[in-house]
Design a protein around this motif. Structure first.
Motif, PDB file in Angstrom:
ATOM      1  N   ARG A 107      -1.752 -13.117  35.066  1.00  0.00           N
ATOM      2  CA  ARG A 107      -1.871 -14.398  35.758  1.00  0.00           C
ATOM      3  C   ARG A 107      -3.215 -14.503  36.494  1.00  0.00           C
ATOM      4  N   ARG A 108      -3.600 -13.445  37.196  1.00  0.00           N
ATOM      5  CA  ARG A 108      -4.841 -13.483  37.979  1.00  0.00           C
ATOM      6  C   ARG A 108      -6.100 -13.448  37.117  1.00  0.00           C
ATOM      7  N   SER A 109      -6.022 -12.754  35.987  1.00  0.00           N
ATOM      8  CA  SER A 109      -7.216 -12.614  35.144  1.00  0.00           C
ATOM      9  C   SER A 109      -7.381 -13.768  34.158  1.00  0.00           C
ATOM     10  N   GLY A 110      -6.270 -14.418  33.811  1.00  0.00           N
ATOM     11  CA  GLY A 110      -6.330 -15.486  32.833  1.00  0.00           C
ATOM     12  C   GLY A 110      -6.402 -14.980  31.397  1.00  0.00           C
ATOM     13  N   LEU A 111      -6.258 -13.674  31.197  1.00  0.00           N
ATOM     14  CA  LEU A 111      -6.306 -13.101  29.855  1.00  0.00           C
ATOM     15  C   LEU A 111      -4.943 -13.229  29.176  1.00  0.00           C
ATOM     16  N   ALA A 112      -4.971 -13.369  27.868  1.00  0.00           N
ATOM     17  CA  ALA A 112      -3.737 -13.433  27.091  1.00  0.00           C
ATOM     18  C   ALA A 112      -3.092 -12.051  27.051  1.00  0.00           C
ATOM     19  N   ASN A 113      -1.807 -12.025  26.777  1.00  0.00           N
ATOM     20  CA  ASN A 113      -1.010 -10.809  26.767  1.00  0.00           C
ATOM     21  C   ASN A 113      -1.647  -9.693  25.930  1.00  0.00           C
ATOM     22  N   GLY A 114      -1.959  -9.974  24.673  1.00  0.00           N
ATOM     23  CA  GLY A 114      -2.528  -8.965  23.776  1.00  0.00           C
ATOM     24  C   GLY A 114      -3.890  -8.474  24.214  1.00  0.00           C
ATOM     25  N   VAL A 115      -4.724  -9.390  24.689  1.00  0.00           N
ATOM     26  CA  VAL A 115      -6.071  -9.034  25.146  1.00  0.00           C
ATOM     27  C   VAL A 115      -5.965  -8.124  26.369  1.00  0.00           C
ATOM     28  N   LEU A 116      -5.106  -8.506  27.308  1.00  0.00           N
ATOM     29  CA  LEU A 116      -4.945  -7.702  28.513  1.00  0.00           C
ATOM     30  C   LEU A 116      -4.382  -6.327  28.168  1.00  0.00           C
ATOM     31  N   SER A 117      -3.410  -6.290  27.298  1.00  0.00           N
ATOM     32  CA  SER A 117      -2.818  -5.016  26.874  1.00  0.00           C
ATOM     33  C   SER A 117      -3.888  -4.108  26.276  1.00  0.00           C
ATOM     34  N   HIS A 118      -4.759  -4.661  25.449  1.00  0.00           N
ATOM     35  CA  HIS A 118      -5.859  -3.909  24.840  1.00  0.00           C
ATOM     36  C   HIS A 118      -6.769  -3.321  25.926  1.00  0.00           C
TER      37      HIS A 118
END
Length: 172
Positions: free
Chosen positions: A32-43
Motif C-alpha cells: 500500500r505504501r510503495s504503490g508496487l503491485a503484488n508480484g513486483v513487491l514480492s520479487h
C-alpha cells in the motif's frame, strides 16, 4: 535499466526507506505504501532478503519486515504493537498502570475471550505482568521499552499515550 548496484535502484531505495521509517510492516502495508503491485513487491522483497538488506519474521498468516540491524528481541513487541487488540491493551495499561480484566476488556472494546487470549499472549511474550490477589490485575512489564518502540513505529501513538497520561493526572 541497469543501476550501479542494487542499492541504487529507486524501488529498492524506496522500500528500504519504508521499512526503516516503520519497522514491522506487513507485506500488504508495504504494498500500500510503495504503490508496487503484488508480484513486483514480492520479487523485490525476496531479492532484498537474499542480499540481507532486510529480514522477515513469518507468522501463520502474515510476514513482517525489518532492517537487519533492528534488534531481533524487539520483533515480538513491535508486532504486538501493530495488532489492534494488543496495541489497545498495551496503551491502556501504560496510562492506567494496573487494571482488572473487566477494565482491560472495556478499554480494548473486544469480547472477553479475545481479550483473554491476547492477555495470555502478551504475558507469554513478557510484555505484561499479572499480580495475583483477590482480583487479578495486569500491568506493563517494561513501560519504557513499550513507549520507545511505540514511538519508533508510530510517533503519533506516543503523543496519544502521553496526552492520556497527562489527562489522568490533571484531575488530581
Amino acid at each position: 535499466m541497469k543501476y550501479i548496484s542494487y542499492y541504487h535502484n529507486p524501488r529498492v531505495s524506496n522500500l528500504l526507506r519504508i521499512v526503516s521509517e516503520s519497522p514491522g510492516l506487513t507485506f500488504t502495508e508495504i504494498m500500500r505504501r510503495s504503490g508496487l503491485a503484488n508480484g513486483v513487491l514480492s520479487h523485490y522483497l525476496g531479492n532484498m532478503e537474499k542480499r540481507a538488506m532486510i529480514r522477515s519474521k513469518k507468522g501463520r498468516k502474515m510476514t513482517w519486515y525489518f532492517l537487519p540491524h533492528d534488534p531481533i528481541e524487539e520483533d515480538s513487541i513491535i508486532i504486538s504493537l501493530r495488532k489492534e487488540t494488543s496495541k489497545n491493551i498495551l496503551t491502556f495499561l501504560l496510562t492506567k498502570k494496573l487494571a482488572t480484566f473487566v477494565e482491560v476488556t472495556r478499554a480494548a472494546k473486544k469480547s472477553p475471550p479475545v481479550v483473554s487470549i491476547t492477555l495470555s499472549q502478551l504475558q507469554d511474550l513478557g510484555l505484561i505482568k499479572v499480580t495475583n490477589g483477590f482480583v487479578k490485575k495486569y500491568e506493563v512489564a517494561n513501560p519504557d521499552t513499550i513507549m520507545r518502540l511505540s514511538e519508533k513505529i508510530d510517533s503519533t501513538m506516543f503523543e496519544k499515550i502521553k496526552d492520556r497520561f497527562e489527562d489522568t493526572f490533571s484531575y488530581f
